[in-house]
Write an enzyme that holds these catalytic residues in place. Structure first.
Site, PDB file in Angstrom:
ATOM      1  N   ALA A   1       0.841  -1.200   0.000  1.00 50.23           N
ATOM      2  CA  ALA A   1       0.000   0.000   0.000  1.00 50.23           C
ATOM      3  C   ALA A   1       0.879   1.253   0.000  1.00 50.23           C
ATOM      4  CB  ALA A   1      -0.915  -0.005   1.218  1.00 50.23           C
ATOM      5  N   TYR A   2       1.953   1.191   0.786  1.00 45.17           N
ATOM      6  CA  TYR A   2       2.857   2.343   0.882  1.00 45.17           C
ATOM      7  C   TYR A   2       3.576   2.572  -0.449  1.00 45.17           C
ATOM      8  CZ  TYR A   2       6.650   5.292   2.690  1.00 45.17           C
ATOM      9  OH  TYR A   2       7.540   6.317   2.909  1.00 45.17           O
ATOM     10  N   SER A   3       4.201   1.497  -0.982  1.00 45.68           N
ATOM     11  CA  SER A   3       4.999   1.652  -2.197  1.00 45.68           C
ATOM     12  C   SER A   3       4.145   2.069  -3.393  1.00 45.68           C
ATOM     13  CB  SER A   3       5.744   0.353  -2.511  1.00 45.68           C
ATOM     14  OG  SER A   3       6.512  -0.027  -1.392  1.00 45.68           O
TER      15      SER A   3
END
Ligand code: ZN
Length: 700
Positions: free
Chosen positions: A590-592
């Site tokens: 989700a972050y990347s």
């Protein structure tokens, strides 16, 4: 006016010089007596020169210091007997005078003494105070000033007709004093008051007493006559032109960036809006259009307000048409003002020495807008506010003088002589060199802690006005307080700013416009991280990551880009990305993915805005732990993903970098500072890594 003299405090002063500082601060702390940087005070003492010989010295305020915060070093000692040598002369040019005085300094490295130094020397009184009190100017700037002054002060104060400060004025005051040694001071036409006495208490006491007498006279006059009727708007009592407060706010939000653009033709400025009852009463008055153009209340105000403000003429219009009409009128009238200033400069420049015939910034420093208020400009917000404060005193003088009689000022030529007087302009040259980001306004999102806070701190240190945006209000206020204290400035501002909420973003940018007039850069930093393998990732967490890391950057950048384009002064956007954009890690989907969206957004913004002089760059840090809310939440789960204990995470990151070094918030701040600075003026669409070297994350 109340005397602030406190016998106990005065008794603690150990000599005449300390008493001079004490009373100077009292004078400086009363704005109706002395505006910022104005006025001068002196005392005469006996001291030793560098050879140990006793000599009489005049200690007088140095050029460019402010009485309110003065200290002993702000009062250079000058050899009195040498100054008195020139009294017998008939004339002396300003340059000769400055040169002569500099040779009389007892301490060669002391600041240049006030330009009124000879005046203080030629009056044989131990303590002398020179002020430009509102109440005194209200009398000196009327047609019947001299008569009124006689009525109030009899022959206690001598009247000196207007002459430009310098040798001639000093000589006239000196001669008047010699003829009338019992006088307690002088009134300088269209200039101010001088009071003297055998000691500090007497000169200060007389200053207060004379101003109080003038105030009493003015109060009585005011009771008899009402002025400043707001008739510009009324016809048979009906408002012809008036905006609701929401319309006024919206007009300011629309107009301020355009005004800033216009006023920044030579150098960028910061704007301040004043809407005090006194300002509104004045700008809304029928008389303001005429009275404001008569001239300055005293030469002392001109250094900052210039000769006259721009008074914006508004055509009578119904409320709903007024705003767009007014916006165009303001911008075009600013240009007309500058053209007029050019003609005024051309007309009188022959009065200047041939090596000093350079036109100053022709744009107005003070803009008066009926129905809206007053806009002042400066190299920073502090200076814009000082100009506003000084002009409020000009307003008070114009009001009082108009109550008594007709407000008068210097002739255009006399005003030019002061407007362009090298001796007065010298004060401006004493300002310290401007820092890299002086005259710039910016927003750093996610600035309450960690990287964002370090970036904001660095940029304020380098002179920028920085709005720290965040949703953690307590931490935010603490950060702002810390930065302002550490930098001894008030250029950090707290802004409740939720990047995921379009309304919060819009309102935040509006606040920046209302407070400083526009914007120059955005550091889009707010972010969050979630750790989970994709097959176990909840939709809600995926969406939360995108709301902040993708949409958040989009909303902030969209609003700032709109403003930058409207303001048309170029600008900078810096996005804080991550090493993961180029080299993602497991359990960090989700972050990347959301940070990759941010990177793509930054690239498209660079493509779309290069032609507007707006640069867009990215900084990719990695493993910045210090003061990081992000690592507090995800640290343990990241450690788990790598299969190492939590406490080894920092070392893990450090060791995986080529340089085996820890990356600190300050390292990221330096990179951001470079990307906003002129040093990178040809760089856009670039990624700058700040990760100690991670070869998988080399930009390609
Ligand atoms: Zn003066």
């Amino acid at each position: 006016m109340k005397s602030l003299w406190n016998p106990k405090e005065a008794a603690q002063c150990k000599d005449k010089l300390e008493l001079l500082v004490y009373r100077s601060r009292l004078i400086g702390s009363e704005p109706k007596l002395c505006v910022w940087g104005g006025g001068n005070t002196s005392t005469k003492i006996i001291r030793n020169d560098h050879c140990g010989r006793e000599c009489r010295a005049l200690c007088i305020k140095g050029s460019g210091s402010d009485l309110k915060s003065s200290t002993v070093k702000d009062f250079p000692p000058v050899r009195l007997d040498e100054l008195l040598e020139v009294f017998k002369r008939d004339r002396m040019s300003d340059e000769e005078m400055v040169d002569f005085v500099s040779r009389c300094l007892l301490e060669p490295k002391a600041p240049r003494p006030s330009i009124e130094v000879l005046l203080h020397a030629f009056v044989d009184q131990p303590d002398i105070d020179h002020t430009h009190a509102d109440a005194i100017l209200s009398i000196t700037n009327t047609r019947d000033g001299e008569k009124i002054a006689r009525e109030i002060f009899g022959d206690e104060l001598l009247w000196i007709s207007y002459v430009k400060p310098g040798f001639t004025l000093a000589k006239r005051v000196g001669e008047a004093y010699r003829k009338n040694p019992k006088a307690k001071g002088v009134i300088l036409e269209k200039h101010g008051l001088i009071a003297w006495g055998p000691d500090a208490k007497t000169s200060y006491g007389l200053t207060i007493e004379m101003v109080s007498r003038a105030e009493k006279y003015l109060n009585a006059a005011r009771k008899k006559k009402k002025i400043w009727s707001p008739s510009i708007f009324s016809r048979k009592g009906v408002l012809q032109y008036a905006l609701t407060s929401a319309e006024q706010r919206s007009l300011l939000i629309q107009s301020l960036p355009l005004i800033r653009k216009k006023l920044s033709a030579n150098q960028k400025v910061i704007l301040h809006v004043s809407r005090s009852p006194e300002v509104l009463e004045f700008v809304n008055a029928a008389a303001a259009a005429r009275v404001s153009q008569i001239g300055p209340a005293t030469p002392d105000h001109m250094l900052r307000t210039r000769r006259i403000p721009l008074y914006v003429h508004v055509s009578s219009a119904r409320s709903r048409h007024a705003a767009p009409l007014l916006q165009n009128q303001i911008v075009s009238q600013i240009e007309t003002y500058a053209q007029k200033h050019k003609r005024y400069f051309e007309k009188y420049k022959r009065l200047l020495p041939s090596n000093a015939q350079t036109m100053l910034d022709p744009y107005p420093k003070v803009i008066l807008i009926p129905g809206i208020g007053m806009i002042t400009s400066g190299s920073d917000l502090k200076n814009a506010k000082i100009t506003a404060e000084i002009y409020e005193h000009s307003i008070s003088v114009m009001k009082n003088a108009s109550t008594l009689d007709t407000y008068e000022s210097l002739s255009e030529r006399q005003a030019f002589e002061m407007d362009y007087w090298p001796m007065e302009l010298y004060k401006l040259s004493l300002a310290p060199d401007e820092a890299e980001f002086a005259r710039q306004i910016g927003l750093v999102t996610g600035a309450a802690r960690g990287i964002g806070r370090a970036i904001a701190f660095e940029l304020v240190k380098q002179g920028a006005h920085v709005f720290l945006g965040d949703i953690q209000d307590d931490a935010l206020n603490e950060a702002v307080h810390f930065i302002n204290r550490e930098t001894r400035s008030n250029r950090a501002f707290a802004l409740h700013f939720d990047v995921t909420n379009p309304d919060s973003v819009k309102k935040g940018i509006e606040k920046i416009i209302l407070q400083c007039g526009g914007i120059d850069f955005l550091v889009s930093n707010a972010g969050l991280a979630h750790v989970s393998p994709i097959d176990r990732l909840d939709l809600e967490d995926w969406e939360k990551s995108f709301a902040v890391n993708a949409t958040g950057h989009f909303l902030a950048a969209r609003e700032v880009t709109r403003l930058l384009k409207r303001q048309a002064l170029g600008g900078n956007l810096v996005f804080i990305g991550t090493k993961n954009v180029l080299a993602p890690g497991k359990d960090f989907g989700a972050y990347s993915a959301s940070k990759a969206a941010e990177a793509q957004l930054a690239r498209v913004l660079a493509i779309e805005n290069g032609e507007h002089g707006i640069r867009v760059n990215m900084v990719n840090p990695d493993g910045v732990f210090e003061d990081s809310g992000l690592w507090e939440t995800i640290g343990p789960s990241r450690a788990q993903s790598y299969g190492i204990p939590s406490q080894e995470l920092k070392t893990y990151y450090q060791n995986r970098s080529l340089m085996k070094t820890a990356v600190l918030p300050q390292d990221v701040a330096e990179a951001v500072s470079f990307l906003i600075s002129r040093k990178s003026s040809k760089t856009t669409g670039c990624i700058l890594t700040v990760d100690g070297g991670v070869k998988e994350a080399f930009p390609r």
